[in-house]
Each structure stands twice: as structure tokens, then as C-alpha cells.
Design a protein around this motif. Sequence first.
Motif, short mmCIF file in Angstrom:
data_model
loop_
_atom_site.label_atom_id
_atom_site.label_comp_id
_atom_site.label_asym_id
_atom_site.label_seq_id
_atom_site.Cartn_x
_atom_site.Cartn_y
_atom_site.Cartn_z
N ARG A 122 0.84 -1.20 0.00
CA ARG A 122 0.00 0.00 0.00
C ARG A 122 0.87 1.25 0.00
O ARG A 122 0.56 2.24 -0.67
CB ARG A 122 -0.92 -0.03 1.23
CG ARG A 122 -1.88 1.12 1.36
CD ARG A 122 -2.88 1.23 0.24
NE ARG A 122 -3.54 -0.03 -0.06
CZ ARG A 122 -4.42 -0.19 -1.04
NH1 ARG A 122 -4.75 0.83 -1.82
NH2 ARG A 122 -4.96 -1.36 -1.27
N HIS A 125 2.17 1.66 -3.49
CA HIS A 125 1.06 2.20 -4.31
C HIS A 125 0.93 3.71 -4.05
O HIS A 125 0.80 4.49 -4.99
CB HIS A 125 -0.22 1.44 -3.95
CG HIS A 125 -1.49 2.16 -4.28
ND1 HIS A 125 -1.96 2.29 -5.58
CD2 HIS A 125 -2.41 2.80 -3.49
CE1 HIS A 125 -3.11 2.97 -5.56
NE2 HIS A 125 -3.40 3.30 -4.31
N HIS A 154 -3.34 9.68 0.43
CA HIS A 154 -4.76 9.33 0.20
C HIS A 154 -5.22 8.04 0.89
O HIS A 154 -6.39 7.90 1.21
CB HIS A 154 -5.06 9.30 -1.31
CG HIS A 154 -4.64 8.03 -1.99
ND1 HIS A 154 -3.33 7.71 -2.24
CD2 HIS A 154 -5.38 6.99 -2.46
CE1 HIS A 154 -3.28 6.55 -2.85
NE2 HIS A 154 -4.51 6.09 -2.99
N ASP A 155 -4.31 7.08 1.08
CA ASP A 155 -4.72 5.80 1.68
C ASP A 155 -4.18 5.63 3.10
O ASP A 155 -4.03 4.51 3.58
CB ASP A 155 -4.23 4.63 0.81
CG ASP A 155 -5.17 4.33 -0.35
OD1 ASP A 155 -6.34 4.77 -0.30
OD2 ASP A 155 -4.73 3.67 -1.31
N ASP A 228 -4.99 7.15 -8.85
CA ASP A 228 -5.22 5.98 -8.00
C ASP A 228 -5.47 4.73 -8.84
O ASP A 228 -5.08 3.63 -8.48
CB ASP A 228 -6.41 6.28 -7.08
CG ASP A 228 -6.58 5.26 -5.97
OD1 ASP A 228 -5.58 4.63 -5.56
OD2 ASP A 228 -7.72 5.10 -5.49
N ARG A 234 -0.04 -1.04 -10.32
CA ARG A 234 -1.24 -1.87 -10.49
C ARG A 234 -1.05 -2.87 -11.64
O ARG A 234 -1.77 -3.85 -11.74
CB ARG A 234 -2.48 -1.00 -10.76
CG ARG A 234 -2.96 -0.24 -9.52
CD ARG A 234 -4.37 0.25 -9.76
NE ARG A 234 -4.90 1.10 -8.71
CZ ARG A 234 -5.68 0.67 -7.71
NH1 ARG A 234 -5.99 -0.61 -7.62
NH2 ARG A 234 -6.14 1.51 -6.81
#
Length: 269
Positions: A122, A125, A154-155, A228, A234
Amino acid sequence: MSEWIVVAPFDPITEQELRWILRRRNELHADSVIVKPNGEGIASLAQRQEMVKRAIAPYRHLSLHGTVREPQLLVLPEELLSSEKIVRQGRYDKAARGIRKLLAESGVYFVESVNALCKPGRAAHSRSVAQVCRELASAHHLDAEQAWKAGILHDITKAWSDEAGRAFLQVYEPDKVSLNPKIYHSLTAPVFLKTVMGIQDKAILHAIRTHTLGDGHNDLDYILYIADKIEPTRGYDTRKETALAKEDLKAAFELVMKEAEDYRERRGE
Ligand SMILES: [Fe+2]
Ligand SMILES: [Fe+2]
């Protein structure tokens, strides 16, 4: 004239360290204590000096530079140094009062904080999203650093359990508790960022808040939503989406959202 010196990384200087220095200054009846950052740090030496300068500004007995040749050494207890790490890992509320705003605005420890609060995949990412956000903002002559910050943060609460997210929302946004727990992190993150990390930038907080449902309508909302979905870790071929995003944010946002809907439909979600 009694002059003392305390030397530490001060990466960054914390409220606990500052309180300790002030207390020792008092006990020693020192005329002045030099607070000197040294060694390696995540923040550069110049940045750490600036932080110390701001943190000690209200205290006339503390200074960044000395006046005598050999000040006496004041040794900071080892356990206080760990308070610096706690700040770097996201607890900006524990930094010295005078620098909290600086930490939130400069983003100097954002990567460190994300690495500490997110699982490794994460965190990778998030770093990748941040990079894509920066590129897209630059392509549209928008604030690239602001976009990078939205991307990296953001996460930030994604590792929280559903129960933790639910408990947090019960307090701050009880009407949102009934939503799918997958959405929780986009709602808990802005509150966490505001209250614990002191992030005030409304555009950043809004982009993060709307990044899962895609219900934002500002350029930064579009940039984060697109980044994102298309960031390279990804592993999809997103050349078409990337090229479109550099031309037209709204059109790319709509395309990426449509693709995400089609994907969920195919998976029967
Ligand atoms: Fe997310
Ligand atoms: Fe994400």
C-alpha cells in the motif's frame, strides 16, 4: 556566564524534548542552552535547523548558535529520542508546538509516515500515485506539490480494521457508518489528517474524501481519482488513460470511472 549545549538529530524536535530542555535549563540556572541539530536525518540539516529555530523562538534562554568556545554538554536522555520517530511516523501533534504547521505544510515526513502507517504494498502504491498526481498536475500547470501530497496521503488509514473505521466514524460522521467498509478509509483519512497530522489544505482533504466514490468535481479530485487507478504498480496497460489525462482531466476521469464500473460488473460486484 553559563552556557550549555544539547546535541541531537532533532529530526524533528519534539514537544517532549523541548519541555525537557526547558526544565533542565531551569534546574541548572543556565544563562543559555544551545539547541544544535546534528548527524543524519530524514530532513536535511538546514530543515532541522529551521525547525529548531521556530520551536525555540518563544524562549529567550534557548538559541541555535553559541557565544562561548566550550559550552557544557547537556545529554538528552536516550528515550526522548524515540519521540522523534513517533512524530515522523505520523504523530505530528507530538512535534514541538511551533513546527507542527511546518511539518504539515512541507510534507517533509509524509513518505516516512505513510511507510509506517501502511503495509508495504500500500505504501508503494501511495508513492506511485503521488508521482502520477505530480505529473498530471504539471501537465495541466496546476500545483504539482499539492497534488503529490494528496497522492501520498490518500490511503493513510487504509490499514485500519473495519471495526476501527466504524468506531471512528461513529464519532465523526455517524450517518456514514452504514456505507460499505471499503469506503471508510476515504472518510477516516481526512479526519485523521486534520486532527493528528494538522493538514489544513481543503483541496487535498476534499480530493482524498472523494477518491473512492469519485464524487468530487475539482481538478485535484479528478487527478487523484485517475492516478489511483492508473498508477504503474497496479500492472495494467494504461497508456490510453494516461495520454487522455494529460489532455483532458474530466474526460479521463469519466473514462477511468466507466472502466472501473465495467470491471466491477464483470466481477459481479
Ligand atoms: Fe483508497
Ligand atoms: Fe489508493
